[in-house]
Write a protein that holds these residues in place. Structure first.
Motif, PDB file in Angstrom:
ATOM      1  N   HIS A   1       2.530   1.818  -3.474  1.00 44.17           N
ATOM      2  CA  HIS A   1       1.629   2.347  -4.494  1.00 44.17           C
ATOM      3  C   HIS A   1       1.352   3.832  -4.277  1.00 44.17           C
ATOM      4  CE1 HIS A   1       0.781  -1.806  -5.768  1.00 44.17           C
ATOM      5  NE2 HIS A   1       0.329  -1.246  -6.869  1.00 44.17           N
ATOM      6  N   GLU A   2       1.199   4.239  -3.022  1.00 48.38           N
ATOM      7  CA  GLU A   2       0.940   5.648  -2.751  1.00 48.38           C
ATOM      8  C   GLU A   2       2.145   6.506  -3.148  1.00 48.38           C
ATOM      9  OE1 GLU A   2      -1.798   7.173  -1.811  1.00 48.38           O
ATOM     10  OE2 GLU A   2      -2.854   5.262  -1.908  1.00 48.38           O
TER      11      GLU A   2
ATOM     12  N   LEU B   1      -5.997   3.225  -7.330  1.00 47.49           N
ATOM     13  CA  LEU B   1      -6.277   2.466  -6.108  1.00 47.49           C
ATOM     14  C   LEU B   1      -7.166   1.264  -6.382  1.00 47.49           C
ATOM     15  CD1 LEU B   1      -5.980   2.542  -2.938  1.00 47.49           C
ATOM     16  CD2 LEU B   1      -8.200   3.673  -2.924  1.00 47.49           C
TER      17      LEU B   1
ATOM     18  N   PRO C   1      -3.275  -1.492  -5.353  1.00 43.46           N
ATOM     19  CA  PRO C   1      -2.988  -1.827  -3.951  1.00 43.46           C
ATOM     20  C   PRO C   1      -4.095  -2.610  -3.273  1.00 43.46           C
ATOM     21  CG  PRO C   1      -3.428   0.522  -4.217  1.00 43.46           C
ATOM     22  CD  PRO C   1      -3.287  -0.042  -5.585  1.00 43.46           C
TER      23      PRO C   1
ATOM     24  N   SER D   1      -3.393  -6.302  -1.829  1.00 48.76           N
ATOM     25  CA  SER D   1      -3.629  -6.517  -0.404  1.00 48.76           C
ATOM     26  C   SER D   1      -4.604  -7.666  -0.180  1.00 48.76           C
ATOM     27  CB  SER D   1      -4.179  -5.233   0.226  1.00 48.76           C
ATOM     28  OG  SER D   1      -3.264  -4.180   0.094  1.00 48.76           O
TER      29      SER D   1
ATOM     30  N   LEU E   1       0.834  -1.209   0.000  1.00 50.05           N
ATOM     31  CA  LEU E   1       0.000   0.000   0.000  1.00 50.05           C
ATOM     32  C   LEU E   1       0.870   1.262   0.000  1.00 50.05           C
ATOM     33  CD1 LEU E   1      -2.776  -1.034   2.537  1.00 50.05           C
ATOM     34  CD2 LEU E   1      -3.028  -0.745   0.076  1.00 50.05           C
TER      35      LEU E   1
END
Length: 430
Positions: free
Chosen positions: A102-103, A252, A258, A262, A99
């Motif tokens: 990716h951000e 997203l 992500p 996840s 996560l």
């Protein structure tokens, strides 16, 4: 008449001069860094004339190394029961690193080599930012965490070696620059170091062994935990869908985003957690069937099952499902009086309801995207809203599986009250 310069005027001129010098130095440094990055990429990448043998080897590693690490961690969780908690923590840390990666990539916006024409993409990959590398972030995070555990250092060395080879392979096939994987390794070290610091600080505030469980654990052990969890995920899905793409980037929710990654990691964590809970009522075939279903759901999330095996993958999954259905049918009378397992049963029924809802939502974004009316800005948010519900509810599925497993574990210590001793005998015989 020429007036002498004031102190403020001199300071402003000096500030502009310092900013100019700093910008020149920064630009020169960036040029040197970029030239080094490009030189390393030219030395490591296949480019437009790859060796067929090396390209096949690199492509296999780039696409399959994650599953090899997952298989090794599953084997470790099966063969080393004392280390199962650490393996589960490593998987959870990998999900967090994914996560964060990716951000950061979405914020930096660094293109990949095939996006700027330096190399073709020798393996299929989406067009999105590549710094830092998510594969490197996840694999190096898990490798560093495993190396910190004395009983898992051999596994940590293996994962570290696989991470290094994977980093090379993804550079070779043209989907990452060397600095992308270096940034991923640095992020993995930071995540592992942060978790180590939290663990060290948490030991000072650990509760006494005989202390009662905190209220969050008591709430999760109740029968309303599963539906409440799905309600919370639904509110989160509505908020994400209504704020996409204005405040939240569409990346997203996209494929290999992500949320999807996840979900896969949480399925793998559910498998590890399930293997760590001992239930005398389940045979080895039962446990194998449940693990097969969870792994099949993880593979289905990234469409890996169809890419690798085609429709044949549904045969073992259907066999495992039929076996579990047969076992549940044969034990239906005992399950009716199995009062201790009421929270687990509610969570599993919620799991089944969410699967049905996700299947329905999975079929809706496609037809909506084909309609010109929904492509217009005033109505485009409907498609994002449905896509958000689909992805977020699919993320809730492995969380529900983990909840059911943990409720089973906590249910061992549940104090009997209610049914007669004959009911308890029937439940113990299941």
């Amino acid at each position: 008449m020429i007036l002498p310069p004031t102190v403020g005027h001199v300071s402003r001129q000096a500030g502009r001069m310092l900013n100019w010098v700093w910008s020149l130095a920064a630009n020169a440094k960036n040029r040197r860094m970029n030239s080094l990055n490009l030189a390393l990429f030219d030395a490591l990448a296949a480019g437009f004339s790859p060796s067929p043998t090396v390209l096949w080897f690199a492509s296999a590693i780039a696409l399959g190394s994650s599953w090899a690490c997952a298989a090794v961690l599953g084997w470790v969780a099966w063969r080393r029961p004392p280390e199962r908690a650490c393996v589960l923590a490593a998987l959870a840390a990998g999900g967090a690193a994914s996560l964060i990666s990716h951000e950061i990539a979405a914020s930096v916006g660094m293109p990949r080599p095939f996006m700027v024409g330096l190399s073709p993409a020798h393996v299929p990959h989406g067009v999105r930012a590549g710094l830092p590398s998510t594969h490197a972030s996840v694999m190096f995070t898990m490798a560093f965490l495993l190396l910190l555990r004395r009983g898992l250092r051999d596994v940590g060395l293996f994962v570290l070696a696989v991470a290094a080879v994977t980093a090379w392979s993804r550079i070779y096939v043209g989907i990452h620059f060397p600095f992308d994987v270096a940034a991923g390794a640095l992020l993995g070290a930071c995540v592992a170091g942060a978790l180590l610091a939290l663990q060290t600080a948490g030991r000072k505030f650990a509760p006494e062994p005989g202390a009662a469980p905190a209220w969050p654990l008591r709430a999760l052990a109740g029968g309303k935990a599963g539906p409440s969890l799905v309600l919370a995920f639904s509110f989160a899905a509505a908020w994400i869908g209504l704020n996409t793409p204005e405040s939240i980037g569409p990346a997203l929710l996209e494929e290999s985003g992500p949320v999807e990654k996840s979900t896969v990691l949480l399925y793998l964590a559910a498998v590890v957690c399930f293997l760590s809970v001992r239930m005398a009522s389940l045979s080895r075939l039962d446990r194998t069937a449940i693990c097969s279903v969870l792994l099949a759901l993880a593979a289905r999330e990234v469409d890996w099952h169809l890419a690798q095996f085609g429709a044949w993958i549904f045969l073992p999954v259907a066999t495992a499902g039929a076996w579990l259905a047969k076992r549940a049918w044969s034990a239906r009378h005992a399950m009716r009086s199995w009062w201790q397992w009421r929270p687990e049963a509610t969570t599993l029924l919620t799991f089944a309801a969410v699967i049905g809802t996700a299947i329905v939502l999975d079929q809706m974004p496609g037809p909506l995207a084909d309609q010109a009316a929904f492509a217009e800005p005033p109505l485009a948010f409907y498609r994002y809203l449905l896509l958000s519900f689909e992805e977020v509810l699919e993320l809730a599925l492995p969380v529900l599986a983990l909840l059911a497993i943990l409720q089973t574990r906590w249910g061992r210590n549940r104090v009997p009250h209610g049914p007669s001793s004959s009911s308890r005998t029937a439940s113990a015989a299941l």
